[in-house]
Each structure stands twice: as C-alpha cells, then as structure tokens.
Write a protein that holds these residues in place. Structure first.
Motif, PDB file in Angstrom:
ATOM      1  N   LEU A 115      -4.826   3.948   5.523  1.00 25.76           N
ATOM      2  CA  LEU A 115      -4.931   2.656   5.757  1.00 25.76           C
ATOM      3  C   LEU A 115      -4.391   2.323   7.340  1.00 25.76           C
ATOM      4  CD1 LEU A 115      -5.568  -0.254   4.860  1.00 25.76           C
ATOM      5  CD2 LEU A 115      -3.124  -0.541   4.079  1.00 25.76           C
ATOM      6  N   VAL A 116      -5.185   1.765   8.082  1.00 24.12           N
ATOM      7  CA  VAL A 116      -5.000   1.385   9.406  1.00 24.12           C
ATOM      8  C   VAL A 116      -4.842  -0.154   9.528  1.00 24.12           C
ATOM      9  CG1 VAL A 116      -5.894   1.614  11.774  1.00 24.12           C
ATOM     10  CG2 VAL A 116      -6.125   3.437  10.207  1.00 24.12           C
TER      11      VAL A 116
ATOM     12  N   ALA B   5       0.763  -1.209   0.121  1.00 23.79           N
ATOM     13  CA  ALA B   5       0.126   0.041  -0.133  1.00 23.79           C
ATOM     14  C   ALA B   5       0.749   1.113   0.168  1.00 23.79           C
ATOM     15  CB  ALA B   5      -0.830  -0.047   1.192  1.00 23.79           C
ATOM     16  N   ALA B   6       1.931   1.225   0.800  1.00 21.25           N
ATOM     17  CA  ALA B   6       2.811   2.327   1.011  1.00 21.25           C
ATOM     18  C   ALA B   6       3.813   2.596  -0.524  1.00 21.25           C
ATOM     19  CB  ALA B   6       3.701   2.350   2.046  1.00 21.25           C
ATOM     20  N   ALA B   7       4.267   1.517  -1.088  1.00 21.60           N
ATOM     21  CA  ALA B   7       5.317   1.627  -2.061  1.00 21.60           C
ATOM     22  C   ALA B   7       4.439   1.672  -3.385  1.00 21.60           C
ATOM     23  CB  ALA B   7       6.083   0.374  -2.132  1.00 21.60           C
ATOM     24  N   ASP B   8       3.386   1.056  -3.501  1.00 22.56           N
ATOM     25  CA  ASP B   8       2.776   0.843  -4.865  1.00 22.56           C
ATOM     26  C   ASP B   8       1.679   1.849  -5.072  1.00 22.56           C
ATOM     27  OD1 ASP B   8       4.706  -0.960  -5.267  1.00 22.56           O
ATOM     28  OD2 ASP B   8       3.130  -2.711  -5.534  1.00 22.56           O
TER      29      ASP B   8
ATOM     30  N   PHE C 296       0.239   1.132  11.414  1.00 22.92           N
ATOM     31  CA  PHE C 296       0.368  -0.244  11.681  1.00 22.92           C
ATOM     32  C   PHE C 296       0.542  -0.435  13.171  1.00 22.92           C
ATOM     33  CE2 PHE C 296       1.602  -4.423   9.476  1.00 22.92           C
ATOM     34  CZ  PHE C 296       1.613  -5.069  10.709  1.00 22.92           C
ATOM     35  N   TYR C 297      -0.618  -1.122  13.819  1.00 21.48           N
ATOM     36  CA  TYR C 297      -0.557  -1.431  15.334  1.00 21.48           C
ATOM     37  C   TYR C 297      -0.016  -2.824  15.354  1.00 21.48           C
ATOM     38  CZ  TYR C 297      -3.181   2.755  16.441  1.00 21.48           C
ATOM     39  OH  TYR C 297      -3.752   4.148  16.231  1.00 21.48           O
TER      40      TYR C 297
ATOM     41  N   LYS D 176       3.708   4.335   9.408  1.00 25.92           N
ATOM     42  CA  LYS D 176       4.060   4.385  11.086  1.00 25.92           C
ATOM     43  C   LYS D 176       3.616   3.305  11.965  1.00 25.92           C
ATOM     44  CE  LYS D 176       2.763   7.637  14.747  1.00 25.92           C
ATOM     45  NZ  LYS D 176       1.977   8.813  15.280  1.00 25.92           N
ATOM     46  N   PHE D 177       4.545   2.667  12.362  1.00 29.38           N
ATOM     47  CA  PHE D 177       4.582   1.511  13.274  1.00 29.38           C
ATOM     48  C   PHE D 177       4.416   1.998  14.840  1.00 29.38           C
ATOM     49  CE2 PHE D 177       7.158  -0.068   9.818  1.00 29.38           C
ATOM     50  CZ  PHE D 177       6.213  -1.233   9.486  1.00 29.38           C
ATOM     51  N   VAL D 178       3.115   1.616  15.454  1.00 29.14           N
ATOM     52  CA  VAL D 178       2.725   1.918  16.868  1.00 29.14           C
ATOM     53  C   VAL D 178       2.828   0.651  17.672  1.00 29.14           C
ATOM     54  CG1 VAL D 178       1.109   2.874  18.185  1.00 29.14           C
ATOM     55  CG2 VAL D 178       1.592   3.901  15.773  1.00 29.14           C
ATOM     56  N   TYR D 179       3.508   0.507  18.632  1.00 28.78           N
ATOM     57  CA  TYR D 179       3.807  -0.692  19.515  1.00 28.78           C
ATOM     58  C   TYR D 179       2.758  -0.443  20.535  1.00 28.78           C
ATOM     59  CZ  TYR D 179       7.524  -0.966  16.083  1.00 28.78           C
ATOM     60  OH  TYR D 179       8.272  -0.905  15.063  1.00 28.78           O
ATOM     61  N   ARG D 180       1.648  -1.160  20.650  1.00 30.05           N
ATOM     62  CA  ARG D 180       0.958  -1.063  22.053  1.00 30.05           C
ATOM     63  C   ARG D 180       0.638  -2.537  22.424  1.00 30.05           C
ATOM     64  NH1 ARG D 180       2.413   3.368  21.930  1.00 30.05           N
ATOM     65  NH2 ARG D 180       1.369   4.887  21.229  1.00 30.05           N
TER      66      ARG D 180
END
Length: 294
Positions: free
Chosen positions: A129-130, A57-60, A67-68, A96-100
């Motif tokens: 996109l989530v 999704a990001a590259a193409d 991204f959780y 954006k990677f989010v670590y929860r």
C-alpha cells in the motif's frame, strides 16, 4: 482498490460491519484496479483519513505501507488515538514514513522503488500500500497546499500530474509483479498475492471539485475517487459538537462487474476527534439492490 477504504470504513463503523466469509462484497481484494484518489474539501480531514487508513492496513490487514508526506509526523492524529486505543506499537513497524518536501524529491523516490524492491530480501519487504498525502501541495509547489489560482492550473501542471500519476500506477504494478514472482519462487500461487494499491489525497475547494482539470487527469489513471463533502455541523452555542460528512465512492473500479458506479457512506467526526462511518441507503449485506446510485 477501494476494498482498503471499505475495510477502514467497516473497521471504524458505528454498525460494526464485518465482511462475511465467501461474501462477494462491493470490493474485491483481487481487483486488478489498484489505485484510488481521496478528495476532501478540508486538508485536515483527508490527512487524518489517510493516516487512519495506513494504521488500519498495517494493524488489521498485515500490509506493509509506504506513506509519503511533507513534514514529519510528531504524534498520532486524534482519530487514530480515539478510534484505535488498543493499537500495538509493533503494528507501526509495518509503516514506513517518507518525508519529501518537493515534487522533484517525490518523483525520484517513487521511481527509486523499482531498484529498492529488487532482490529476494527486498521483495519480501516491498510495500503493498502506497499513500501520498497532499498531492496538490506537491503539484502546486507549496507546503500549505491550495487548489490553484482562479485561472486554473498551467499546462505544465497537467502534464506533471499525468507523469506523477503514471509513475505511481506503474510502480504499484511493478511492486505487484515482484510479489507474484516471489510467491512463485516459493511454490505459491501468483493469484494469492494481494496487489499493491496507491491512495493519494488531493485537496480542492468545494466550488472547484466538479471542474478541476487536475482531477480530470487523475481520474484517467486512478479508477476510484473518494469524495468527502461536509454535510452538517452539530453545535451547542459557539462550540462545535461534531461534524458530519458524506463520503462518495465513485468510478469504474467501485465494483468489479461495474454494477455500481457510486456508493455513499456517512462520516461523523466526534468532539474527541474519532471517526465513525456508516453506509447510506444500502443493506449491511451489500446486495446490489441496496446500492445508491446518484
């Protein structure tokens, strides 16, 4: 919403399928249904597919991705290295990677997107996109996941599932609206804005799939389900050569006109870890007559 998944399947397809200009297609990028559930019987395959979706999704597709996940990602999963060897590092800046680690942290962070996306500058960087990896782990309160105990989920788990699903869908609608407002302020047509999608992975045992009450709750909020079922392991002696999965896309949003309620793809996971998709029982032009309905 499943147009994102189909883009991933086509991008990494052995038949090198490409959508045609003006093609009606099976999924519409402007579908008002913006969410999907990715279900896998093995956690590793769902996590790898979500990561591949994020990068594709990001590259193409030039999407900004949120991204959780439970734990920091130390390196690319093998499918990304094998399937996208020419990936440019700059493309990852859109993710954006989010670590929860807990459900409470996840709920607070998703809710905070309403505030973080306020303002023109913030709106311009809002995700379209989530992704949430391992929703069941958050719901069951364990980092290793699992499909719940034999007695099934507690009532509070079902209500929590509904709360989280509603929050995710509401947030995706909010992010879509602010992008539409931003486009309008710039003199653009609101209809050109791609709606924000949500994809979550939920792991359940093969026996629990059909009757899992949590999946029933998720289906009320997410109009598309992507189910992966292991089909064949090709092996030589004791060493597995490659694995095959059947991928079922089903639900009310599979087609905008509701003509097809389920579509099938085949996923081959090679020994290198690379993923290769191909459609089952339908022509490459995606005509309605070729859709398999089970």
């Amino acid at each position: 919403m499943a147009d994102i998944l189909e883009a991933v399947f086509r991008r990494h397809g052995g038949l090198n399928l490409q959508p045609q200009t003006g093609e009606r297609g099976v999924f519409s990028p402007r579908s008002t249904e913006c969410s999907s559930v990715v279900l896998a019987v093995e956690r590793g395959i769902s996590s790898a597919l979500l990561f591949l979706t994020a990068v594709t999704a990001a590259a193409d597709l030039d999407h900004k991705v949120l991204f959780y996940t439970h734990a920091a990602i130390q390196k690319f999963p093998v499918p990304v290295n094998d399937s996208m060897p020419d990936l440019k590092p700059d493309s990852l800046k859109k993710i954006k990677f989010v670590y929860r680690a807990s459900l409470e942290e996840l709920l607070l962070d998703v809710a905070s997107q309403h505030e973080l996306a306020s303002g023109t500058a913030a709106s311009a960087s809002a995700p379209s996109l989530v992704l949430v990896d391992g929703l069941d782990s958050y719901l069951h309160g364990t980092s290793s996941g699992g499909g719940g105990d034999s007695a099934g989920p507690r009532k509070d788990e079902l209500s929590t599932t509904a709360h989280l699903a509603a929050l995710l869908t509401d947030t995706s609608s909010f992010l879509t609206r602010i992008q539409e407002d931003l486009a309008e302020s710039r003199g653009m047509d609101r209809g050109t804005v791609v709606p924000c999608r949500v994809i979550v992975s939920y792991h359940a045992g093969a026996e629990a799939m059909a009757a899992d009450p949590i999946l029933g709750v998720l289906d009320r909020y997410f109009p598309t389900r992507c189910t992966l079922v292991k089909d064949v392991d090709h092996s030589a002696g004791e060493d597995v050569v490659e694995r095959e999965w059947k991928v079922y896309l089903s639900g009310t949003a599979v087609r905008d006109d509701g003509a097809a309620k389920e579509l099938e793809w085949r996923l081959v996971v090679h020994t290198s870890g690379g993923m290769e998709f191909s459609p089952i029982n339908r022509p490459t032009e995606l005509a309605v007559e070729g859709v398999s309905n089970k």
